[in-house]
Design an enzyme around this catalytic site. Sequence first.
Site, PDB file in Angstrom:
ATOM      1  N   ARG A  51      40.036   6.948  63.215  1.00 30.89           N
ATOM      2  CA  ARG A  51      41.026   5.700  63.249  1.00 30.89           C
ATOM      3  C   ARG A  51      40.675   4.908  61.964  1.00 30.89           C
ATOM      4  O   ARG A  51      41.669   4.295  61.216  1.00 30.89           O
ATOM      5  CB  ARG A  51      40.361   4.792  64.313  1.00 30.89           C
ATOM      6  CG  ARG A  51      41.502   4.311  65.136  1.00 30.89           C
ATOM      7  CD  ARG A  51      40.688   4.039  66.593  1.00 30.89           C
ATOM      8  NE  ARG A  51      39.598   5.204  66.686  1.00 30.89           N
ATOM      9  CZ  ARG A  51      39.666   6.526  67.355  1.00 30.89           C
ATOM     10  NH1 ARG A  51      40.983   6.547  67.694  1.00 30.89           N
ATOM     11  NH2 ARG A  51      39.080   7.444  67.230  1.00 30.89           N
ATOM     12  N   THR A  52      39.409   4.559  61.686  1.00 34.98           N
ATOM     13  CA  THR A  52      39.278   3.543  60.540  1.00 34.98           C
ATOM     14  C   THR A  52      39.949   4.204  59.100  1.00 34.98           C
ATOM     15  O   THR A  52      40.647   3.658  58.267  1.00 34.98           O
ATOM     16  CB  THR A  52      37.969   3.416  60.372  1.00 34.98           C
ATOM     17  OG1 THR A  52      37.312   2.921  61.548  1.00 34.98           O
ATOM     18  CG2 THR A  52      37.687   2.273  59.039  1.00 34.98           C
ATOM     19  N   LYS A  80      25.624  16.904  45.894  1.00 34.39           N
ATOM     20  CA  LYS A  80      25.000  17.180  44.700  1.00 34.39           C
ATOM     21  C   LYS A  80      23.663  16.203  44.372  1.00 34.39           C
ATOM     22  O   LYS A  80      22.953  16.274  43.287  1.00 34.39           O
ATOM     23  CB  LYS A  80      25.780  17.214  43.250  1.00 34.39           C
ATOM     24  CG  LYS A  80      26.789  18.101  43.597  1.00 34.39           C
ATOM     25  CD  LYS A  80      27.634  18.000  42.286  1.00 34.39           C
ATOM     26  CE  LYS A  80      28.953  18.988  42.442  1.00 34.39           C
ATOM     27  NZ  LYS A  80      29.988  18.446  41.397  1.00 34.39           N
ATOM     28  N   ARG A 101      32.664   4.015  54.215  1.00 34.66           N
ATOM     29  CA  ARG A 101      31.989   4.034  55.404  1.00 34.66           C
ATOM     30  C   ARG A 101      30.632   4.877  54.943  1.00 34.66           C
ATOM     31  O   ARG A 101      30.820   5.924  54.217  1.00 34.66           O
ATOM     32  CB  ARG A 101      32.457   4.762  56.412  1.00 34.66           C
ATOM     33  CG  ARG A 101      31.696   5.406  57.700  1.00 34.66           C
ATOM     34  CD  ARG A 101      32.452   5.552  58.958  1.00 34.66           C
ATOM     35  NE  ARG A 101      33.248   4.433  59.236  1.00 34.66           N
ATOM     36  CZ  ARG A 101      33.743   4.456  60.724  1.00 34.66           C
ATOM     37  NH1 ARG A 101      33.530   5.699  61.507  1.00 34.66           N
ATOM     38  NH2 ARG A 101      34.344   3.393  61.035  1.00 34.66           N
ATOM     39  N   HIS A 129      30.570  -3.617  61.181  1.00 31.25           N
ATOM     40  CA  HIS A 129      32.019  -2.920  61.150  1.00 31.25           C
ATOM     41  C   HIS A 129      32.893  -3.896  60.940  1.00 31.25           C
ATOM     42  O   HIS A 129      33.867  -4.056  61.877  1.00 31.25           O
ATOM     43  CB  HIS A 129      32.245  -2.246  62.191  1.00 31.25           C
ATOM     44  CG  HIS A 129      33.262  -1.117  61.961  1.00 31.25           C
ATOM     45  ND1 HIS A 129      34.338  -1.300  61.124  1.00 31.25           N
ATOM     46  CD2 HIS A 129      33.683   0.162  62.822  1.00 31.25           C
ATOM     47  CE1 HIS A 129      35.151  -0.302  61.212  1.00 31.25           C
ATOM     48  NE2 HIS A 129      34.844   0.498  62.362  1.00 31.25           N
TER      49      HIS A 129
END
Length: 303
Positions: A51-52, A80, A101, A129
């Site tokens: 969703r986000t 890496k 995120r 959030h």
Amino acid sequence: MRHLMSPLDFTTQELDRLFDLAGDIEHNLQKYAHACDGKILATCFYEPSTRTRLSFESAMTRLGGRVIGFSDAGSSSASKGESVSDTIRVISCYADICAMRHPKEGAPMVAMEHSLIPVINAGDGGHQHPTQTLTDLLTIRSLGGSLGGFTIGLCGDLKFGRTVHSLIHALVRYEDIRFLFISPEELRVPDYITEMLKSKNIPYEEVTSLEDVMPRLDMLYMTRVQKERFFNEEDYIRLKDFYILDMAKMELARPDMLVLHPLPRVNEISVEVDNDPRAAYFRQAQYGVYVRMALILTLLELT
Ligand code: NCD
């Protein structure tokens, strides 16, 4: 240059302007179809999301802009050993705005400190959030009528649920809100939150029975038990179906109570509830696009 790390980065007046803009976008989508022509959003997702990430991509695309990015840490140079601060320095050369995120709390803040473009925290660990909170506030304002003067029940994983933590922090700035925290003992809302509520004299109760409090609620915010934040699978299995909202429980609720959920849902709301007019969670997902469109326009100073 402004970033969004916490919902408190905006004053309530600024949030009102943002929600007014989101409302205008909702009703005049075409008017904004070229507002971000030539602009690029980078979505840097070090943790899974549907969703986000897609709602950010949808928002930027609906504004006429373009999107670049990665959707898991394994496909980025983090695998890496590149640091978040180096990654954002480089992304700053490629994009005009970044949504990030990360499983580590505070990682988007580190990015913000090294960034030449606005950074939006799209969820950091169990911490915050903020864009889900903007979505929740816009949904409450649009469907509930106003931000203030209601009793909200937050139910489920109140310990690890970052959407819960963000939403409580945002709601305490409005008048006359009463909180009912509904959770098993192990998933209680963290002490730092109840301490904050006590210090502001904001009424709250902690209970374990959802049925008992159902008739008192104007709004019920259901949450998923956050499997990925458990240290031990047995605890997750024991707690995951602690609450299941079904039609029998909905019958105890007020006829105009709203049911919100940030989604994804697992078992905590049975699908039979989806057809009840009080179920607002899919409309909430739609508001998430409008509010992210408004946020991108605001941070890019295109309003
Ligand atoms: C939430 C999250 O990622 O914290 N999802 C979302 O962004 N809509 C809630 C969850 O994952 O349970």
